[in-house]
Design a protein around this motif. Structure first.
Motif, mmCIF file in Angstrom:
data_model
loop_
_atom_site.group_PDB
_atom_site.id
_atom_site.type_symbol
_atom_site.label_atom_id
_atom_site.label_comp_id
_atom_site.label_asym_id
_atom_site.label_seq_id
_atom_site.Cartn_x
_atom_site.Cartn_y
_atom_site.Cartn_z
ATOM 1 N N SER A 207 0.801 -1.221 0.000
ATOM 2 C CA SER A 207 0.000 0.000 0.000
ATOM 3 C C SER A 207 0.832 1.269 0.000
ATOM 4 C CB SER A 207 -0.926 0.013 1.218
ATOM 5 O OG SER A 207 -0.170 0.132 2.409
ATOM 6 N N GLY A 208 2.045 1.217 0.573
ATOM 7 C CA GLY A 208 2.834 2.438 0.722
ATOM 8 C C GLY A 208 2.211 3.396 1.722
ATOM 9 N N ALA A 209 1.458 2.855 2.704
ATOM 10 C CA ALA A 209 0.746 3.687 3.668
ATOM 11 C C ALA A 209 1.680 4.195 4.755
ATOM 12 C CB ALA A 209 -0.399 2.899 4.295
ATOM 13 N N GLY A 210 1.295 5.315 5.366
ATOM 14 C CA GLY A 210 2.034 5.821 6.515
ATOM 15 C C GLY A 210 1.299 5.613 7.819
ATOM 16 N N ILE B 132 -9.745 -2.873 9.313
ATOM 17 C CA ILE B 132 -8.343 -2.481 9.121
ATOM 18 C C ILE B 132 -8.304 -1.558 7.907
ATOM 19 C CG2 ILE B 132 -6.001 -3.278 8.629
ATOM 20 C CD1 ILE B 132 -6.711 -5.912 9.964
ATOM 21 N N GLU B 133 -7.841 -0.317 8.105
ATOM 22 C CA GLU B 133 -7.786 0.679 7.049
ATOM 23 C C GLU B 133 -6.373 1.250 6.945
ATOM 24 O OE1 GLU B 133 -12.262 2.593 7.094
ATOM 25 O OE2 GLU B 133 -10.772 3.411 8.480
ATOM 26 N N ASP B 134 -5.942 1.498 5.728
ATOM 27 C CA ASP B 134 -4.663 2.192 5.522
ATOM 28 C C ASP B 134 -4.897 3.404 4.643
ATOM 29 O OD1 ASP B 134 -4.197 1.604 2.631
ATOM 30 O OD2 ASP B 134 -4.183 -0.475 3.340
ATOM 31 N N ASP B 135 -3.927 4.314 4.650
ATOM 32 C CA ASP B 135 -4.029 5.525 3.836
ATOM 33 C C ASP B 135 -3.112 5.450 2.619
ATOM 34 O OD1 ASP B 135 -1.654 5.610 5.167
ATOM 35 O OD2 ASP B 135 -1.887 7.659 5.932
ATOM 36 N N GLY B 136 -2.948 4.199 2.112
ATOM 37 C CA GLY B 136 -2.049 3.988 0.975
ATOM 38 C C GLY B 136 -2.682 4.327 -0.359
ATOM 39 N N LYS B 137 -2.054 3.834 -1.406
ATOM 40 C CA LYS B 137 -2.448 4.173 -2.774
ATOM 41 C C LYS B 137 -3.625 3.353 -3.277
ATOM 42 C CE LYS B 137 1.152 1.073 -4.457
ATOM 43 N NZ LYS B 137 2.392 0.945 -5.243
ATOM 44 N N GLY B 138 -3.985 2.257 -2.588
ATOM 45 C CA GLY B 138 -5.113 1.453 -3.026
ATOM 46 C C GLY B 138 -4.803 0.639 -4.256
ATOM 47 N N PRO C 236 -8.280 5.460 -4.205
ATOM 48 C CA PRO C 236 -7.113 6.346 -4.088
ATOM 49 C C PRO C 236 -6.824 6.741 -2.636
ATOM 50 C CG PRO C 236 -8.550 7.056 -5.886
ATOM 51 C CD PRO C 236 -9.283 5.984 -5.167
ATOM 52 N N ALA C 237 -7.862 6.734 -1.786
ATOM 53 C CA ALA C 237 -7.650 7.134 -0.390
ATOM 54 C C ALA C 237 -7.137 6.002 0.476
ATOM 55 C CB ALA C 237 -8.949 7.679 0.187
ATOM 56 N N GLY C 238 -7.061 4.786 -0.056
ATOM 57 C CA GLY C 238 -6.566 3.670 0.728
ATOM 58 C C GLY C 238 -7.434 2.441 0.586
ATOM 59 N N THR C 239 -7.091 1.419 1.385
ATOM 60 C CA THR C 239 -7.781 0.136 1.345
ATOM 61 C C THR C 239 -8.441 -0.123 2.698
ATOM 62 O OG1 THR C 239 -6.207 -0.708 -0.262
ATOM 63 C CG2 THR C 239 -7.528 -2.327 0.940
ATOM 64 N N ARG C 240 -9.627 -0.728 2.645
ATOM 65 C CA ARG C 240 -10.389 -1.015 3.869
ATOM 66 C C ARG C 240 -10.807 -2.481 3.861
ATOM 67 N NH1 ARG C 240 -15.772 -0.914 5.921
ATOM 68 N NH2 ARG C 240 -15.907 0.086 7.989
ATOM 69 N N VAL C 241 -10.437 -3.209 4.920
ATOM 70 C CA VAL C 241 -10.826 -4.606 5.103
ATOM 71 C C VAL C 241 -11.737 -4.665 6.336
ATOM 72 C CG1 VAL C 241 -10.051 -6.950 5.540
ATOM 73 C CG2 VAL C 241 -8.691 -5.457 4.073
ATOM 74 N N SER C 242 -12.968 -5.174 6.164
ATOM 75 C CA SER C 242 -13.951 -5.238 7.254
ATOM 76 C C SER C 242 -14.357 -6.690 7.482
ATOM 77 C CB SER C 242 -15.183 -4.396 6.923
ATOM 78 O OG SER C 242 -16.166 -4.532 7.935
ATOM 79 N N LEU C 243 -14.219 -7.150 8.724
ATOM 80 C CA LEU C 243 -14.596 -8.513 9.108
ATOM 81 C C LEU C 243 -15.761 -8.432 10.094
ATOM 82 C CD1 LEU C 243 -13.946 -11.560 8.909
ATOM 83 C CD2 LEU C 243 -12.486 -11.273 10.929
ATOM 84 N N SER C 244 -16.950 -8.889 9.664
ATOM 85 C CA SER C 244 -18.150 -8.854 10.522
ATOM 86 C C SER C 244 -18.306 -10.203 11.213
ATOM 87 C CB SER C 244 -19.392 -8.541 9.686
ATOM 88 O OG SER C 244 -19.276 -7.273 9.088
ATOM 89 N N LEU C 245 -18.444 -10.154 12.542
ATOM 90 C CA LEU C 245 -18.541 -11.361 13.361
ATOM 91 C C LEU C 245 -19.959 -11.497 13.896
ATOM 92 C CD1 LEU C 245 -15.249 -10.791 15.386
ATOM 93 C CD2 LEU C 245 -15.523 -12.074 13.267
ATOM 94 N N PRO C 246 -20.689 -12.548 13.535
ATOM 95 C CA PRO C 246 -22.061 -12.713 14.051
ATOM 96 C C PRO C 246 -22.056 -13.073 15.538
ATOM 97 C CG PRO C 246 -21.414 -14.654 12.829
ATOM 98 C CD PRO C 246 -20.283 -13.670 12.673
ATOM 99 N N ALA C 247 -23.256 -12.941 16.158
ATOM 100 C CA ALA C 247 -23.365 -13.267 17.589
ATOM 101 C C ALA C 247 -23.087 -14.742 17.845
ATOM 102 C CB ALA C 247 -24.756 -12.901 18.109
ATOM 103 N N GLY C 248 -23.400 -15.614 16.882
ATOM 104 C CA GLY C 248 -23.158 -17.043 17.044
ATOM 105 C C GLY C 248 -21.839 -17.475 16.442
ATOM 106 N N LEU C 249 -20.843 -16.638 16.520
ATOM 107 C CA LEU C 249 -19.550 -16.951 15.932
ATOM 108 C C LEU C 249 -18.999 -18.247 16.506
ATOM 109 C CD1 LEU C 249 -17.138 -16.028 14.161
ATOM 110 C CD2 LEU C 249 -16.219 -14.888 16.193
ATOM 111 N N GLY C 250 -18.637 -19.180 15.619
ATOM 112 C CA GLY C 250 -18.032 -20.438 16.046
ATOM 113 C C GLY C 250 -19.015 -21.539 16.318
ATOM 114 N N VAL C 251 -20.333 -21.206 16.493
ATOM 115 C CA VAL C 251 -21.311 -22.236 16.844
ATOM 116 C C VAL C 251 -21.633 -23.119 15.648
ATOM 117 C CG1 VAL C 251 -23.656 -22.630 17.632
ATOM 118 C CG2 VAL C 251 -22.273 -20.834 18.680
#
Length: 631
Positions: free
Chosen positions: A539-542, A564-570, A612-627
């Motif tokens: 990403s080249g993020a700072g 997880i978000e960065d301010d890199g080049k995307g 151009p503003a960066g990359t965003r990774v979103s992980l949504s965890l349900p209430a029954g995670l692992g069940v």
């Protein structure tokens, strides 16, 4: 205790004060009148006649005094006006209360005969009478109305105010009064009948408990006399006259047996008035029946009620019996209503003449029957289910032992697993971990030629530490694992001069996931490591920002989200090709596929966006995670 001392007893004074308060409340209830229609449609002026020839002005409500013989019907003549504006509306005539029967004619045509409603033809009932007036009978302006009052028995005749007006205004009053004075007594009579059958069956099978027999007899008489219409043959009229006296006499003997109170042999004299009235009805003339009822009827009922009240009060004060206190208070209510009815029958009370003692007595008798039924059912249950309770207790003890054995077995299994996990973690840390550290140190000594070996050894050491951290039992609290993960990525980011912003907007961060296991933790942390590694390499993020918060899932339950978000080049997501490089140098397609695969294995949702503003990774965890996740 001497009688003179009894009056000074505190319990006696308290008991008398309670009964006085109950009488005061009953007197207040006497002033609560049933609803009446609007006064606009009330007819209060009438003319009275016995022969239809000579008429005398009277005011409604009107009472006819008892003259010591079978009275003759009385005619009342009055008129009303129907405005021409009401020509299309349905009109009706309503008599809220009368004794004992009425015939109503409008403009010379009979529209109402209360004798068709057999239940309303009783002297001790307060049932209203109402009938629609056919439209052809009504005239605009003045209309004539004649009421023929029928009187039976020793009661004085009574005609309440007559109302003539729109049916829509009179009908609600009629329905309310019918519910109070027809439906309620009818329901109580039906309950008494059912309870009488029940108590009769109990007494037949348990002859040693005569209380049930006396109560069954009282209820049979009370329920039976409710359904006898008037006019009727003299034998039935005699039964009606004697019913109240016989009913109260049986109640006296029931209470004596129920409370185990001594009753004198003269207690059988309580039945004399009732049998005297019954005998006059069976074998005497109508005048004999009227005379016997006038002498013994209401008087014997009042005397027996007072005897019952004194007997219950004596038991409540001397023996501190709560049942006697309750029953004595109910008898005070019945006596108060009996006095009210006698005063109403003698035309002493002003206002509408209502008879309330029958309803109050039926309520008391029904309450006693329900309470006694409940007590008998509880006794049978306690007696018949004793062995069943013992069996149940043995079963519960066996179940508790099985549960205890299962808990001990589970505890032992968990302790063995924890010991094995600790041993494995120690072996990995002391054995393989130490060897990897040694490889890193040797690679650094070799110099540039050993850089690749050192880098591989560092990656293996990092992965080993991840496995060791994930093996620790965290009881579903993912924040514990994320704390260790934060320390690792912070060191990694500092080495590449990338700042870390760690944000937890919701208190406590993520909720606890009961189904979370170490295997799931490894997948989640490796997914997050992959996202951080991609940001460092491509990403080249700072600055790298990590946001951890609790959010509701689709079902409204409390889940979580890690961003997880960065301010890199995307990079261009559409250009991502499996197995190849990405324009912009982000990652191979297999890396993103692995991340999605890890999310699916845990039952989580992965979302990726880049620009151009960066990359965003979103992980949504349900209430029954692992069940429900596949392991």
């Amino acid at each position: 205790m001497r009688p003179s001392a009894g009056w000074r007893n505190g319990r006696l004074r308290a008991y008398l004060a309670l009964q006085i308060a109950i009488v005061a409340m009953c007197v207040c209830l006497f002033y609560v009148q049933p609803p009446d229609p609007p006064p606009l449609y009330e007819l209060v002026r009438a003319e009275e006649s016995r022969d239809g020839l000579s008429w005398q002005p009277v005011a409604l409500p009107h009472r006819r005094t008892y003259e010591g013989r079978q009275p003759e019907p009385v005619l009342y003549r009055m008129n009303f006006e129907r405005p021409s504006s009401e020509a299309g509306a349905s009109w009706a005539v309503l008599v809220p209360h009368f004794t004992a029967g009425v015939e109503i004619s409008v403009n010379g045509t009979l529209v109402l005969d209360s004798r068709r409603e057999t239940y309303a033809a009783r002297m001790d009932r307060n049932v209203p009478a109402m009938a629609l007036i056919p439209q052809p009978l009504l005239r605009d302006g003045v209309n004539d109305l004649v009421v023929r009052l029928l009187i039976w028995g020793p009661f004085a005749g009574y005609l309440d105010n007559v109302y003539v007006g729109p049916d829509a205004l009179l009908r609600p009053v009629y329905d309310t009064r019918s519910a109070l004075f027809f439906a309620v007594p009818l329901v109580l009579a039906a309950l008494q009948g059912m309870l009488a059958i029940l108590f009769g069956m109990i007494w037949i099978n348990r002859r040693g408990e005569p209380a049930y027999g006396w109560l069954a007899g009282a209820m049979v008489i009370g329920a039976g006399q409710q359904f006898i219409p008037l006019p009727a043959p003299q034998a039935l009229v005699g039964f009606l006259g004697a019913a109240n006296s016989l009913e109260v006499a049986m109640l006296l003997h029931f209470l004596a047996c129920y409370l185990r109170l001594k009753i004198l042999p003269a207690g059988w004299l309580a039945f004399v008035p009732g049998f005297a009235i019954l005998g006059a009805g069976l074998f005497g003339s109508a005048d004999d029946l009227l005379r016997m009822h006038s002498i013994f009827g209401p008087t014997s009922v009042g005397v027996l009620l007072v005897v019952i009240a004194v007997m219950l009060g004596r038991s409540a004060v001397r023996q501190k019996d709560r049942r006697s206190l309750f029953l004595g208070s109910t008898m005070t209510v019945v006596i108060a209503f009996w006095v009210h009815d006698i005063a109403a029958m003698l035309n002493v009370l002003p206002g509408e003449r209502l008879f309330l003692a029958r309803i109050s007595y039926s309520l008391v008798l029904t309450a006693i029957g329900i309470g006694l039924t409940w007590r008998f059912i509880e006794a049978l249950k306690e007696s018949d289910n004793f062995a069943g309770r013992l069996v149940q207790q043995v079963r519960e003890a066996e179940e508790k032992l099985r549960e205890s054995f299962a808990r001990e077995e589970e505890r032992g299994r968990n302790e063995a697993l924890a010991a094995e996990r600790t041993r494995l973690m120690r072996d990995l840390h002391d054995g393989l971990g130490g060897q990897l550290v040694s490889i890193v140190a040797l690679a650094e000594r070799i110099g540039r030629e050993g850089a690749a070996i050192g880098e591989a050894a560092r990656a293996a050491l990092k992965d080993l530490r991840l496995v060791i951290d994930a093996m620790e039992e965290i009881d579903g609290d993912l924040m514990l694992a994320l704390g260790s993960w934060r320390e690792r990525i912070a060191t990694q980011l500092r080495a590449h001069e990338i700042g870390l912003s760690w944000q937890v907007p919701t208190p406590g961060g993520l909720p606890v996931f009961p189904g979370l296991r170490p295997w799931h933790v490894i997948q989640i942390v490796r997914l997050l490591d992959e996202a951080v590694t991609n940001a460092i390499k491509h990403s080249g993020a700072g600055m790298l920002r990590v946001v951890i918060e609790a959010v509701p899932d689709g079902a409204g339950n409390r889940g979580g989200r890690i961003v997880i978000e960065d301010d890199g080049k995307g990079f261009d997501i559409a250009a991502l090709q499996p197995g190849g490089a990405v324009r912009g140098g982000f990652a191979a397609g297999h890396g993103l596929a692995n991340m999605r695969r890890r999310a699916e294995l845990c039952g989580a949702d992965l979302a990726l966006s880049s620009g151009p503003a960066g990359t965003r990774v979103s992980l949504s965890l349900p209430a029954g995670l692992g069940v429900s996740a596949a392991e």
